[in-house]
Design a protein around this motif. Structure first.
Motif, PDB file in Angstrom:
ATOM      1  N   ASP A   7      23.915  41.532   0.423  1.00 43.22           N
ATOM      2  CA  ASP A   7      23.507  40.170   0.084  1.00 43.22           C
ATOM      3  C   ASP A   7      23.242  39.961  -1.400  1.00 43.22           C
ATOM      4  O   ASP A   7      23.259  38.830  -1.874  1.00 43.22           O
ATOM      5  N   ASP A  10      27.732  40.162  -6.144  1.00 41.97           N
ATOM      6  CA  ASP A  10      28.439  38.979  -6.638  1.00 41.97           C
ATOM      7  C   ASP A  10      29.816  38.897  -6.008  1.00 41.97           C
ATOM      8  O   ASP A  10      30.832  38.828  -6.702  1.00 41.97           O
ATOM      9  N   CYS A  11      29.856  38.922  -4.670  1.00 43.59           N
ATOM     10  CA  CYS A  11      31.138  38.916  -3.963  1.00 43.59           C
ATOM     11  C   CYS A  11      30.961  38.195  -2.636  1.00 43.59           C
ATOM     12  O   CYS A  11      30.180  38.629  -1.787  1.00 43.59           O
ATOM     13  N   SER A  12      31.679  37.109  -2.456  1.00 40.42           N
ATOM     14  CA  SER A  12      31.570  36.339  -1.215  1.00 40.42           C
ATOM     15  C   SER A  12      32.032  37.143  -0.004  1.00 40.42           C
ATOM     16  O   SER A  12      31.501  36.961   1.093  1.00 40.42           O
ATOM     17  N   ILE A  13      32.999  38.018  -0.184  1.00 35.48           N
ATOM     18  CA  ILE A  13      33.467  38.844   0.936  1.00 35.48           C
ATOM     19  C   ILE A  13      32.348  39.786   1.380  1.00 35.48           C
ATOM     20  O   ILE A  13      32.053  39.897   2.567  1.00 35.48           O
ATOM     21  N   ARG A  15      29.091  39.476   0.904  1.00 40.15           N
ATOM     22  CA  ARG A  15      27.986  38.718   1.497  1.00 40.15           C
ATOM     23  C   ARG A  15      28.356  38.222   2.894  1.00 40.15           C
ATOM     24  O   ARG A  15      27.514  38.210   3.794  1.00 40.15           O
ATOM     25  N   ALA A  16      29.601  37.834   3.097  1.00 39.15           N
ATOM     26  CA  ALA A  16      30.040  37.401   4.426  1.00 39.15           C
ATOM     27  C   ALA A  16      29.987  38.574   5.402  1.00 39.15           C
ATOM     28  O   ALA A  16      29.547  38.418   6.546  1.00 39.15           O
ATOM     29  N   ASP A  18      28.008  40.994   5.268  1.00 39.97           N
ATOM     30  CA  ASP A  18      26.605  41.248   5.557  1.00 39.97           C
ATOM     31  C   ASP A  18      26.162  40.451   6.786  1.00 39.97           C
ATOM     32  O   ASP A  18      25.320  40.904   7.550  1.00 39.97           O
ATOM     33  N   GLU A  19      26.744  39.283   6.983  1.00 38.13           N
ATOM     34  CA  GLU A  19      26.380  38.452   8.127  1.00 38.13           C
ATOM     35  C   GLU A  19      27.252  38.695   9.347  1.00 38.13           C
ATOM     36  O   GLU A  19      26.766  38.677  10.471  1.00 38.13           O
ATOM     37  N   LYS A  85      28.617  26.249  10.961  1.00 35.45           N
ATOM     38  CA  LYS A  85      28.832  27.519  10.250  1.00 35.45           C
ATOM     39  C   LYS A  85      29.606  28.497  11.139  1.00 35.45           C
ATOM     40  O   LYS A  85      30.516  29.186  10.667  1.00 35.45           O
ATOM     41  N   THR A 153      30.513  39.356 -13.003  1.00 34.83           N
ATOM     42  CA  THR A 153      31.625  38.771 -12.250  1.00 34.83           C
ATOM     43  C   THR A 153      32.805  38.495 -13.173  1.00 34.83           C
ATOM     44  O   THR A 153      33.958  38.783 -12.828  1.00 34.83           O
TER      45      THR A 153
END
Length: 173
Positions: A7, A10-13, A15-16, A18-19, A85, A153
């Motif tokens: 979380d 600096d990476c959306s992949i 962080r995603a 992680d969920e 979501k 980033t």
């Protein structure tokens, strides 16, 4: 067992993941897209242990991927359904399904086809496309700094673009 958290990256992949990166999570979301709503439906459809399912449903609810709702025909019973979501994960499931159909289907014969309900036509393969509609691979896409980009980033972007886009030019020569 300790699980690394992403979380703070600096990476959306990351962080995603992680969920939704734990396999039961996407399988529960898949079950929702197939009409499952009740605990017993998830359990029988997935063959998942009750304690694991309970933990995953609680986590998906906390993350606002699922929401609980009362089941009218069953007093004191709640069901689970996708939130906005959660519904936004549908293309992820389709992409995984299409990848699995291509690379993992027994004898190259997928068990299920996706067909548009209204027209009866097959759903097209998901692809990243350019403004002209042409398919793009990862070597065709340049990263650019977004509004939340940090110095780190920006360094990653420059490094990635220098290696990947340069490699494409070398591959073509």
């Amino acid at each position: 067992m300790y699980r690394k958290r992403f979380d703070g990256m600096d990476c959306s992949i990351a962080r995603a993941l992680d969920e939704v990166g734990e396999w039961w999570t996407l399988l529960i979301v898949r079950e929702c897209t197939q009409g499952s709503r009740r605990f017993d439906e998830f359990q029988s459809g997935l063959g998942i242990a009750r304690n694991v399912l309970t933990a995953r449903l609680e986590r998906l609810t906390e993350l606002e991927i699922l929401e609980r709702f009362p089941i009218a025909e069953r007093a004191n019973t709640f069901g689970y359904r996708l939130t906005a979501k959660g519904r936004d994960l549908y293309p992820v499931l389709v992409a995984l399904m299409q990848w699995g159909d291509k690379w993992l289907a027994p004898d190259g014969k997928p068990h299920i086809k996706l067909v548009e309900h209204a027209s009866g036509r097959p759903v097209e393969k998901l692809e990243v496309r350019g403004a002209d509609g042409q398919p793009l691979g990862y070597q065709d896409v340049r990263f650019a700094a977004g509004p939340g980009a940090t110095k780190k980033t920006r360094d990653v972007i420059g490094n990635r673009n220098g290696r990947v886009l340069r490699d494409q030019a070398e591959d073509e020569s």
